[in-house]
Design an enzyme around this catalytic site. Structure first.
Site, mmCIF file in Angstrom:
data_model
loop_
_atom_site.group_PDB
_atom_site.id
_atom_site.type_symbol
_atom_site.label_atom_id
_atom_site.label_comp_id
_atom_site.label_asym_id
_atom_site.label_seq_id
_atom_site.Cartn_x
_atom_site.Cartn_y
_atom_site.Cartn_z
ATOM 1 N N GLY A 257 -22.453 14.641 -13.626
ATOM 2 C CA GLY A 257 -22.563 13.342 -14.285
ATOM 3 C C GLY A 257 -22.985 12.222 -13.362
ATOM 4 O O GLY A 257 -22.617 11.061 -13.571
ATOM 5 N N GLU B 87 -7.203 4.659 -6.898
ATOM 6 C CA GLU B 87 -7.921 5.855 -6.483
ATOM 7 C C GLU B 87 -9.385 5.569 -6.793
ATOM 8 O O GLU B 87 -9.714 5.153 -7.906
ATOM 9 C CB GLU B 87 -7.431 7.072 -7.262
ATOM 10 N N ASN C 78 -30.230 6.451 -1.950
ATOM 11 C CA ASN C 78 -29.323 7.095 -0.994
ATOM 12 C C ASN C 78 -30.081 7.721 0.177
ATOM 13 O O ASN C 78 -29.680 7.603 1.334
ATOM 14 C CB ASN C 78 -28.485 8.162 -1.700
ATOM 15 N N LYS D 47 -10.919 2.912 -14.441
ATOM 16 C CA LYS D 47 -11.104 1.501 -14.100
ATOM 17 C C LYS D 47 -11.445 0.674 -15.334
ATOM 18 O O LYS D 47 -10.971 -0.453 -15.488
ATOM 19 C CB LYS D 47 -12.196 1.355 -13.040
ATOM 20 N N ASP E 103 0.850 -1.191 0.000
ATOM 21 C CA ASP E 103 0.000 0.000 0.000
ATOM 22 C C ASP E 103 0.886 1.242 0.000
ATOM 23 O O ASP E 103 1.920 1.281 0.679
ATOM 24 C CB ASP E 103 -0.923 0.016 1.212
ATOM 25 N N VAL F 146 -26.635 15.403 1.324
ATOM 26 C CA VAL F 146 -27.134 14.429 0.360
ATOM 27 C C VAL F 146 -27.172 15.089 -1.016
ATOM 28 O O VAL F 146 -27.747 16.172 -1.177
ATOM 29 C CB VAL F 146 -28.545 13.943 0.750
ATOM 30 N N TYR F 147 -26.580 14.438 -1.992
ATOM 31 C CA TYR F 147 -26.562 14.987 -3.350
ATOM 32 C C TYR F 147 -27.964 15.032 -3.951
ATOM 33 O O TYR F 147 -28.738 14.057 -3.833
ATOM 34 C CB TYR F 147 -25.676 14.136 -4.261
ATOM 35 N N TYR G 232 -13.021 8.552 -12.842
ATOM 36 C CA TYR G 232 -12.760 7.341 -12.064
ATOM 37 C C TYR G 232 -13.180 6.088 -12.822
ATOM 38 O O TYR G 232 -12.382 5.164 -13.025
ATOM 39 C CB TYR G 232 -13.481 7.396 -10.718
ATOM 40 N N SER G 233 -14.442 6.033 -13.237
ATOM 41 C CA SER G 233 -14.920 4.820 -13.913
ATOM 42 C C SER G 233 -14.200 4.601 -15.243
ATOM 43 O O SER G 233 -13.952 3.456 -15.640
ATOM 44 C CB SER G 233 -16.432 4.879 -14.122
ATOM 45 N N THR H 256 -15.085 -2.444 -10.834
ATOM 46 C CA THR H 256 -16.298 -1.837 -10.294
ATOM 47 C C THR H 256 -17.436 -1.906 -11.303
ATOM 48 O O THR H 256 -17.201 -1.903 -12.524
ATOM 49 C CB THR H 256 -16.036 -0.360 -9.941
ATOM 50 N N ASP H 257 -18.672 -1.926 -10.801
ATOM 51 C CA ASP H 257 -19.823 -1.890 -11.698
ATOM 52 C C ASP H 257 -19.954 -0.536 -12.396
ATOM 53 O O ASP H 257 -20.692 -0.397 -13.379
ATOM 54 C CB ASP H 257 -21.118 -2.216 -10.950
ATOM 55 N N GLU H 258 -19.213 0.471 -11.919
ATOM 56 C CA GLU H 258 -19.324 1.803 -12.517
ATOM 57 C C GLU H 258 -18.798 1.844 -13.950
ATOM 58 O O GLU H 258 -19.073 2.799 -14.684
ATOM 59 C CB GLU H 258 -18.618 2.841 -11.644
#
Length: 339
Positions: free
Chosen positions: A278, A84, A252, A157, A33, A209-210, A153-154, A125-127
């Site tokens: 997004g 990340e 959420n 990945k 790490d 909360v978004y 990020y997605s 990730t599922d993203e």
């Protein structure tokens, strides 16, 4: 076996280290790490002195350091959690995501090619699939769903996933990939939804909360995720992708209200903030493939898992209070208080 676990001081990686040391006591775990903001060595304090465990502070982008480690340890298996992972941070600074999530993965696989391994497993990730509409509860992500990313990020990945599959096809590297839904449970960094809401509620702070909080996620208890990866390492087919989902879809806002109720806090603490750029609407995984081929199903339903998670954070306040007293405060202010 000698197993290198990268990102092993992070949330999911540390839980995987605990799982493997418990279930496979004859294996040697080498935990790598970089100890960025999300890596916490205190998470591993109970296993640091175990004779079959070694911790190495190392950036997976450091080719020389990675090669030296492979020469020392001769790993049989590499499980790559190092990444990340926070979408908001990727929107603020995409470059570090591209470096760690893509270049770092390539460095690890080059080391695997050079020194030889039995399996390289990429934790994804599922993203990478993008999102699903809220009004189509019949739709789910499968392993054949086209990649359609929404954030830096997605995208990073997804790029890593494609690279992993390319190394398998081009070089014959023995790889597997797992794509999981949202994890929750012990040792999750307090920038993520569930631990953030628990920590704030306990301090009677606003619960940001978004948007309207209507975004839906498929929640997977981290222990179930670790068991799935263990199964893939033992019995998964080389070159295959396996989706790991919890069948626990929640809005959420409903999660935040559950936490308020469990902690006896008023819902008036909920504060709606400007939505994320997004922001994906809904994630939902169909885990049929890993169930039919490997016999895995999630064991922890959300109602049980969220109560276990809240109890853990109540019992381990010292762990997360130490985190949020540091650099995280500046980030928190930029992400939430100034919106």
């Amino acid at each position: 076996m000698n197993i290198i676990v990268t990102g092993g001081a992070g949330f999911i990686g540390a839980n995987f280290v605990f799982h493997m040391l418990d279930k496979h006591p004859n294996d040697r775990i080498i935990c790598v790490d970089k100890l960025t903001y999300a890596g916490n060595l205190s998470t591993l304090k109970d296993v640091l002195d175990k004779p079959n465990f070694r911790f190495v502070k190392l950036d997976i982008c450091d080719r020389e350091g990675v090669y030296k480690l492979f020469e020392e340890e001769h790993p049989d298996v590499v499980v790559n959690f190092a990444a990340e992972s926070h979408v908001d941070r990727s929107i603020e600074n995409p470059q570090i995501f591209l470096e760690t999530n893509i270049i770092g993965t390539a460095v690890l696989m080059d080391a695997c090619r050079k020194y030889g391994i039995e399996r390289f497993h990429q934790v994804s990730t599922d993203e990478v699939y993008g999102d699903l509409p809220l009004d189509r509860p019949d739709l789910f992500f499968t392993e054949t769903t086209p990649i359609h990313t929404s954030s830096p990020y997605s995208s990073s990945k997804a790029s890593a996933d494609l690279l992993v599959l390319a190394y398998h096809r081009t070089y014959g590297l023995p790889v597997t990939i797992s794509r999981c839904s949202n994890n929750y449970g012990p040792y999750q960094f307090p920038e993520k939804l569930i631990p953030l809401m628990i920590a704030n509620a306990l301090d009677d702070k606003a619960l940001p909360v978004y948007g309207e909080g209507l975004n839906v996620r498929d929640w997977l208890y981290v222990e179930d995720h670790c068991k799935a990866i263990d199964l893939i390492l033992m019995n998964g087919k080389v070159g295959e992708v396996y989706n790991i989902g919890g069948h626990n879809e929640m809005k959420n806002i409903d999660i935040v209200k559950i936490i308020c109720k469990a902690l006896d806090k008023p819902e008036s603490l909920i504060t709606y903030v400007t939505d994320r750029k997004g922001h994906d609407l809904r994630y939902a995984i169909d885990p049929e493939k890993i169930h039919s081929e490997l016999g895995w199903l999630p064991e922890t339903m959300f109602e049980e898992g969220i109560q276990k998670t809240i109890a853990w954070y109540l019992d381990h306040k010292e762990w997360w209070e130490e985190i949020i007293s540091g650099e995280y405060k500046n980030y928190y202010k930029a992400m939430y208080e100034d919106r």
